[in-house]
Motif scaffolding. Structure first.
Motif, PDB file in Angstrom:
ATOM      1  N   GLU A  62       0.809  -1.220   0.000  1.00 57.18           N
ATOM      2  CA  GLU A  62       0.000   0.000   0.000  1.00 57.18           C
ATOM      3  C   GLU A  62       0.844   1.272   0.000  1.00 57.18           C
ATOM      4  O   GLU A  62       0.341   2.353  -0.278  1.00 57.18           O
ATOM      5  CB  GLU A  62      -0.923   0.016   1.228  1.00 57.18           C
ATOM      6  CG  GLU A  62      -1.944  -1.104   1.247  1.00 57.18           C
ATOM      7  CD  GLU A  62      -2.918  -1.013   0.098  1.00 57.18           C
ATOM      8  OE1 GLU A  62      -3.266   0.120  -0.296  1.00 57.18           O
ATOM      9  OE2 GLU A  62      -3.313  -2.075  -0.426  1.00 57.18           O
ATOM     10  N   ARG A  63       2.140   1.119   0.341  1.00 60.84           N
ATOM     11  CA  ARG A  63       3.048   2.265   0.456  1.00 60.84           C
ATOM     12  C   ARG A  63       2.503   3.321   1.424  1.00 60.84           C
ATOM     13  O   ARG A  63       2.657   4.524   1.217  1.00 60.84           O
ATOM     14  CB  ARG A  63       3.312   2.899  -0.917  1.00 60.84           C
ATOM     15  CG  ARG A  63       4.021   1.956  -1.879  1.00 60.84           C
ATOM     16  CD  ARG A  63       4.299   2.607  -3.218  1.00 60.84           C
ATOM     17  NE  ARG A  63       5.001   1.710  -4.107  1.00 60.84           N
ATOM     18  CZ  ARG A  63       6.308   1.542  -4.155  1.00 60.84           C
ATOM     19  NH1 ARG A  63       7.071   2.255  -3.343  1.00 60.84           N
ATOM     20  NH2 ARG A  63       6.867   0.701  -4.997  1.00 60.84           N
ATOM     21  N   SER A  64       1.849   2.832   2.475  1.00 64.05           N
ATOM     22  CA  SER A  64       1.246   3.749   3.442  1.00 64.05           C
ATOM     23  C   SER A  64       0.879   2.988   4.703  1.00 64.05           C
ATOM     24  O   SER A  64       0.218   1.944   4.634  1.00 64.05           O
ATOM     25  CB  SER A  64      -0.008   4.401   2.849  1.00 64.05           C
ATOM     26  OG  SER A  64      -0.786   5.022   3.838  1.00 64.05           O
ATOM     27  N   ARG A 121      -3.130   3.539   5.085  1.00 64.92           N
ATOM     28  CA  ARG A 121      -3.988   2.649   4.290  1.00 64.92           C
ATOM     29  C   ARG A 121      -3.894   1.209   4.795  1.00 64.92           C
ATOM     30  O   ARG A 121      -4.885   0.483   4.821  1.00 64.92           O
ATOM     31  CB  ARG A 121      -3.611   2.735   2.814  1.00 64.92           C
ATOM     32  CG  ARG A 121      -4.007   4.046   2.161  1.00 64.92           C
ATOM     33  CD  ARG A 121      -3.970   3.918   0.638  1.00 64.92           C
ATOM     34  NE  ARG A 121      -2.629   3.686   0.134  1.00 64.92           N
ATOM     35  CZ  ARG A 121      -1.769   4.646  -0.172  1.00 64.92           C
ATOM     36  NH1 ARG A 121      -2.105   5.919  -0.011  1.00 64.92           N
ATOM     37  NH2 ARG A 121      -0.563   4.361  -0.637  1.00 64.92           N
ATOM     38  N   ARG A 157      10.739   5.808   5.188  1.00 64.27           N
ATOM     39  CA  ARG A 157       9.562   6.552   5.601  1.00 64.27           C
ATOM     40  C   ARG A 157       9.789   8.032   5.390  1.00 64.27           C
ATOM     41  O   ARG A 157      10.799   8.580   5.822  1.00 64.27           O
ATOM     42  CB  ARG A 157       9.243   6.285   7.072  1.00 64.27           C
ATOM     43  CG  ARG A 157       9.063   4.809   7.430  1.00 64.27           C
ATOM     44  CD  ARG A 157       9.198   4.620   8.935  1.00 64.27           C
ATOM     45  NE  ARG A 157       8.962   3.259   9.390  1.00 64.27           N
ATOM     46  CZ  ARG A 157       9.860   2.291   9.376  1.00 64.27           C
ATOM     47  NH1 ARG A 157      11.085   2.543   8.891  1.00 64.27           N
ATOM     48  NH2 ARG A 157       9.570   1.080   9.822  1.00 64.27           N
ATOM     49  N   ARG A 176       5.313  11.930   3.328  1.00 58.59           N
ATOM     50  CA  ARG A 176       4.299  11.749   2.275  1.00 58.59           C
ATOM     51  C   ARG A 176       4.101  10.304   1.839  1.00 58.59           C
ATOM     52  O   ARG A 176       3.043   9.951   1.337  1.00 58.59           O
ATOM     53  CB  ARG A 176       4.668  12.592   1.052  1.00 58.59           C
ATOM     54  CG  ARG A 176       4.592  14.085   1.289  1.00 58.59           C
ATOM     55  CD  ARG A 176       4.822  14.834  -0.009  1.00 58.59           C
ATOM     56  NE  ARG A 176       4.691  16.276   0.161  1.00 58.59           N
ATOM     57  CZ  ARG A 176       4.794  17.166  -0.838  1.00 58.59           C
ATOM     58  NH1 ARG A 176       5.042  16.730  -2.072  1.00 58.59           N
ATOM     59  NH2 ARG A 176       4.667  18.450  -0.591  1.00 58.59           N
ATOM     60  N   SER A 177       5.123   9.478   1.994  1.00 58.44           N
ATOM     61  CA  SER A 177       4.983   8.127   1.458  1.00 58.44           C
ATOM     62  C   SER A 177       5.901   7.155   2.184  1.00 58.44           C
ATOM     63  O   SER A 177       6.763   7.551   2.974  1.00 58.44           O
ATOM     64  CB  SER A 177       5.315   8.112  -0.048  1.00 58.44           C
ATOM     65  OG  SER A 177       6.687   8.424  -0.256  1.00 58.44           O
ATOM     66  N   SER A 215       8.219   3.575   1.169  1.00 61.89           N
ATOM     67  CA  SER A 215       8.703   2.709   0.097  1.00 61.89           C
ATOM     68  C   SER A 215       9.700   1.712   0.678  1.00 61.89           C
ATOM     69  O   SER A 215      10.247   1.924   1.767  1.00 61.89           O
ATOM     70  CB  SER A 215       9.355   3.521  -1.026  1.00 61.89           C
ATOM     71  OG  SER A 215      10.466   4.255  -0.531  1.00 61.89           O
TER      72      SER A 215
END
Length: 295
Positions: free
Chosen positions: A17-19, A22, A52, A55-56, A58
């Motif tokens: 989800e890269r979050s 979410r 981290r 904003r995102s 990965s």
């Protein structure tokens, strides 16, 4: 080293989800719980798995390798558990399905309502996406698309009858604009577009007559991906729209909308539910398939 399988699984969801936000919403746990679990995993391994930012999120290079190594194993465990669940008296679990909004409204939801009441232990997540998603990569149990657009190497079950799109406009609109006699005439009309999520471009209206296929890219003030809002715009005279016939048939019959280019509007192959072969022993998915298939 004793592993916490929750930590491993939660890491895969965050990476996908890269979050954290979410992932927490999907898993039904707090964001701080997932964040702390991933930190413990990184500390235990002595590896930084995620990058981290505000904003995102990965994966690092080693995090991506770790993800590639554990995800197939976790999938195998989930499949084995699902296979064992065949021995329960009643199906249970979550089924995630990717589908279009039209498939949801016209085919899926009317058939599922009674099933969910009868089987309260079965949870269904219906993700509307008018593009074409990779259900394996995005970890869906199944997808629903038109038969002509199915992924290869999938088990497919037909769940919907053949259908078609029709061109409609309001009487108010046609008081000020001529009725088109060919698809090419649409170039002079104000038409309501739909954007394709997967490709990013606007949908080219597809027509066919006497073996001749025609695709027309229309222009207009509005681009809408929500059928109900599109119908409302057409009713108010904002232009022509290309909509599923079942959505507008009643309005055509009572004169609220006028259908044009009828002999140019082809039938499309009905919707199919498709899923990977390894999912066929999932009892909750089998229940959904049986409920949706054309009897």
């Amino acid at each position: 080293m004793q592993e916490d399988y929750n930590e491993l699984f939660w890491f895969t969801v965050v990476a996908r989800e890269r979050s954290f936000t979410r992932a927490a919403a999907l898993l039904g746990v707090s964001q701080s719980t997932i964040s702390n679990a991933v930190k413990r995993l990184e500390e235990r391994l002595g590896l930084r798995l995620l990058i981290r930012t505000t904003r995102s999120v990965s994966t690092t290079e080693v995090g991506e390798k770790f993800l590639s190594a554990i995800r197939p194993r976790l999938d195998d465990i989930n499949d084995d558990i699902a296979d064992l669940m065949r021995y329960r008296d009643r199906p249970f679990g979550t089924v995630r399905i990717n589908l279009s909004d039209y498939a949801l409204e016209s085919v899926v939801w009317p058939k599922l309502r009674g099933v969910l009441r009868e089987y309260p232990d079965v949870n269904v997540e219906l993700h509307c996406d008018n593009g074409i998603s990779d259900i394996i990569e995005e970890r869906f149990d199944a997808g629903i698309r038109l038969g002509e657009r199915l992924d290869k190497d999938m088990i497919a079950v037909k769940i919907g009858e053949n259908w078609r799109l029709v061109v409609v406009g309001s009487p108010q609109y046609f008081e000020q604009n001529p009725i088109p006699s060919t698809p090419q005439d649409l170039a002079t009309h104000n038409c309501i577009n739909t954007r394709q999520h997967s490709a990013g471009g606007l949908y080219a209206w597809e027509f066919e007559k006497d073996g001749r296929d025609v695709r027309v890219r229309v222009n207009g003030q509005l681009t809408i991906n929500h059928p109900a809002s599109m119908i409302d715009a057409v009713m108010l005279g904002y232009g022509l729209a290309y909509l599923p016939e079942s959505f507008v048939s009643d309005r055509i019959k009572n004169g609220d909308l006028i259908q044009v280019l009828d002999d140019w509007c082809p039938l499309f192959e009905g919707y199919c539910l498709y899923y990977p072969n390894r999912r066929q022993n999932n009892p909750a998915l089998s229940l959904i398939v049986d409920a949706l298939r054309i009897k």
